[in-house]
Design a protein around this motif. Structure first.
Motif, PDB file in Angstrom:
ATOM      1  N   LEU A 148       0.837  -1.195   0.000  1.00  0.00           N
ATOM      2  CA  LEU A 148       0.000   0.000   0.000  1.00  0.00           C
ATOM      3  C   LEU A 148       0.876   1.250   0.000  1.00  0.00           C
ATOM      4  O   LEU A 148       1.956   1.266   0.593  1.00  0.00           O
ATOM      5  N   ASP A 149       0.386   2.291  -0.633  1.00  0.00           N
ATOM      6  CA  ASP A 149       1.126   3.551  -0.727  1.00  0.00           C
ATOM      7  C   ASP A 149       0.907   4.365   0.547  1.00  0.00           C
ATOM      8  O   ASP A 149       0.191   5.369   0.561  1.00  0.00           O
ATOM      9  N   VAL A 150       1.528   3.913   1.626  1.00  0.00           N
ATOM     10  CA  VAL A 150       1.410   4.545   2.939  1.00  0.00           C
ATOM     11  C   VAL A 150       2.814   4.712   3.499  1.00  0.00           C
ATOM     12  O   VAL A 150       3.646   3.802   3.390  1.00  0.00           O
ATOM     13  N   THR A 151       3.086   5.864   4.103  1.00  0.00           N
ATOM     14  CA  THR A 151       4.440   6.130   4.594  1.00  0.00           C
ATOM     15  C   THR A 151       4.742   5.432   5.915  1.00  0.00           C
ATOM     16  O   THR A 151       5.898   5.137   6.209  1.00  0.00           O
ATOM     17  N   GLU A 152       3.715   5.169   6.739  1.00  0.00           N
ATOM     18  CA  GLU A 152       3.945   4.488   8.010  1.00  0.00           C
ATOM     19  C   GLU A 152       4.162   2.991   7.772  1.00  0.00           C
ATOM     20  O   GLU A 152       3.531   2.402   6.894  1.00  0.00           O
ATOM     21  N   PRO A 153       5.038   2.369   8.559  1.00  0.00           N
ATOM     22  CA  PRO A 153       5.223   0.914   8.436  1.00  0.00           C
ATOM     23  C   PRO A 153       3.948   0.167   8.839  1.00  0.00           C
ATOM     24  O   PRO A 153       3.430   0.352   9.937  1.00  0.00           O
ATOM     25  N   ILE A 154       3.454  -0.645   7.945  1.00  0.00           N
ATOM     26  CA  ILE A 154       2.245  -1.434   8.178  1.00  0.00           C
ATOM     27  C   ILE A 154       2.526  -2.867   7.753  1.00  0.00           C
ATOM     28  O   ILE A 154       3.164  -3.106   6.722  1.00  0.00           O
ATOM     29  N   ALA A 155       2.034  -3.806   8.542  1.00  0.00           N
ATOM     30  CA  ALA A 155       2.206  -5.219   8.196  1.00  0.00           C
ATOM     31  C   ALA A 155       1.067  -6.023   8.803  1.00  0.00           C
ATOM     32  O   ALA A 155       0.865  -5.996  10.011  1.00  0.00           O
ATOM     33  N   TYR A 156       0.316  -6.706   7.954  1.00  0.00           N
ATOM     34  CA  TYR A 156      -0.720  -7.615   8.433  1.00  0.00           C
ATOM     35  C   TYR A 156      -1.023  -8.629   7.341  1.00  0.00           C
ATOM     36  O   TYR A 156      -0.537  -8.514   6.204  1.00  0.00           O
ATOM     37  N   CYS A 157      -1.791  -9.633   7.690  1.00  0.00           N
ATOM     38  CA  CYS A 157      -2.136 -10.668   6.718  1.00  0.00           C
ATOM     39  C   CYS A 157      -3.641 -10.896   6.717  1.00  0.00           C
ATOM     40  O   CYS A 157      -4.330 -10.648   7.708  1.00  0.00           O
ATOM     41  N   LEU A 158      -4.126 -11.367   5.583  1.00  0.00           N
ATOM     42  CA  LEU A 158      -5.531 -11.729   5.414  1.00  0.00           C
ATOM     43  C   LEU A 158      -5.600 -13.233   5.183  1.00  0.00           C
ATOM     44  O   LEU A 158      -5.277 -13.712   4.093  1.00  0.00           O
ATOM     45  N   PRO A 159      -5.999 -14.006   6.191  1.00  0.00           N
ATOM     46  CA  PRO A 159      -6.065 -15.463   6.022  1.00  0.00           C
ATOM     47  C   PRO A 159      -7.218 -15.865   5.108  1.00  0.00           C
ATOM     48  O   PRO A 159      -8.073 -15.058   4.752  1.00  0.00           O
ATOM     49  N   GLY A 160      -7.231 -17.122   4.753  1.00  0.00           N
ATOM     50  CA  GLY A 160      -8.301 -17.651   3.920  1.00  0.00           C
ATOM     51  C   GLY A 160      -7.749 -18.439   2.751  1.00  0.00           C
ATOM     52  O   GLY A 160      -6.551 -18.709   2.656  1.00  0.00           O
TER      53      GLY A 160
END
Length: 317
Positions: A148-160
């Motif tokens: 994603l075009d976001v400056t803050e560090p982001i990390a998550y997952c979408l299971p399925g």
């Protein structure tokens, strides 16, 4: 089965739904053996459900009083004559509550599953549309990764079935390759182990039991344990230092509903755990043994009398 059996299983169900989870959630040994602790939590939840149903079955067997011909009957008049009105009313209420818990559990499982998958499907569509994977890092060139075009560090997952790992441009900017590898390993560990199914099950069980008897801390404890398990996978891949730096950088990362984030309110506790070298093998073995005992002992206690009762009923017929 008799009234004593019903009482024992009723008390056991209440203990396993409330006081026992409350005590376990305050313990610190699960941090040394998260996998064993998670197995113990699952054993407690399953045993609580089985005990509740066992209590109801024991009550149901008391309502099958012998009729004039010696065969079991469910005629209310015969039951009241044999048991007395107060005891009959108590048995009926307890049996009705057992059926209610069972119906609510089934409803909760379906409701949680449907809602969670709908949220994930919508969010998966959004991240697929918003993907801006223009990073030069080879780590970004994987089919399941969305950036994603976001400056803050982001990390998550979408299971399925159609899994996604979601990072931000800020993650690639602020983290080095080892730290990014640690975060990716952490998230993919969630996906590979299907930790989301464990959390769904605990959410459903938590909703099924009445508020006055269930523990509020069980779900939070299980969420922490699955994060620790994912941390352990990342440590095996990159070592604790890279993971600790990555977790601190992504500590403000909050996952949308239905997703699982690397950061969050448990980050500090998890980073502190990475510096600990306490051996967890003895306590893990004890937890596994307790899990077996919690499941096997009540199951045998239910199965033997219940099979005996069924045999008696069939002989009467």
């Amino acid at each position: 089965m008799d009234a004593t059996t019903a009482l024992v299983f009723g008390v056991l169900a209440l203990l396993l739904a409330g006081p026992v989870p409350a005590l376990l959630s305050r313990a610190r040994w699960p941090h040394r053996a998260p996998r064993a602790a998670l197995v113990l939590w699952q054993a407690i939840a399953l045993a609580a459900v089985l005990s509740a149903f066992s209590s109801g079955l024991a009550i149901a067997s008391q309502l099958l009083v012998p009729g004039p011909d010696g065969r079991p009957t469910t005629a209310p008049v015969a039951e009241i004559d044999a048991l007395g009105l107060p005891l009959w009313l108590l048995y009926v209420v307890v049996f009705a509550l057992t059926l209610l818990v069972g119906a609510k559990l089934i409803f909760s499982i379906v409701q949680v599953g449907v809602r969670t998958r709908r949220r994930r499907a919508r969010h998966r569509m959004l991240v697929d549309l918003l993907d801006r994977c223009d990073s030069s890092s080879p780590l970004a060139r994987t089919p399941d990764l969305r950036v994603l075009d976001v400056t803050e560090p982001i990390a998550y997952c979408l299971p399925g079935l159609r899994q996604r790992v979601v990072l931000s441009q800020g993650t690639f900017t602020n983290l080095d390759d080892a730290e990014i590898t640690a975060i990716l390993t952490h998230e993919r560990s969630h996906l590979r182990a299907r930790h989301d199914l464990v959390l769904e099950a605990f959410t459903a069980v938590n909703a099924a039991f009445p508020t006055v008897v269930r523990s509020k801390s069980a779900l939070g404890s299980v969420q922490l344990l699955v994060e620790m398990l994912a941390d352990d996978s990342a440590v095996r891949a990159t070592g604790p230092t890279a993971l600790a730096r990555a977790l601190v950088a992504c500590s403000g990362s909050i996952a949308p509903k239905g997703a699982m984030a690397a950061g969050g309110p448990s980050t500090l506790l998890r980073v502190q755990r990475l510096s600990s070298s306490e051996a967890g093998t003895p306590v893990a073995l004890a937890a596994y043994a307790a899990s077996v005992a919690i499941l096997v002992v009540p199951t045998i206690a239910v199965a033997v009398p219940w099979l005996t009762e069924l045999s008696r009923l069939f002989r009467a017929v």
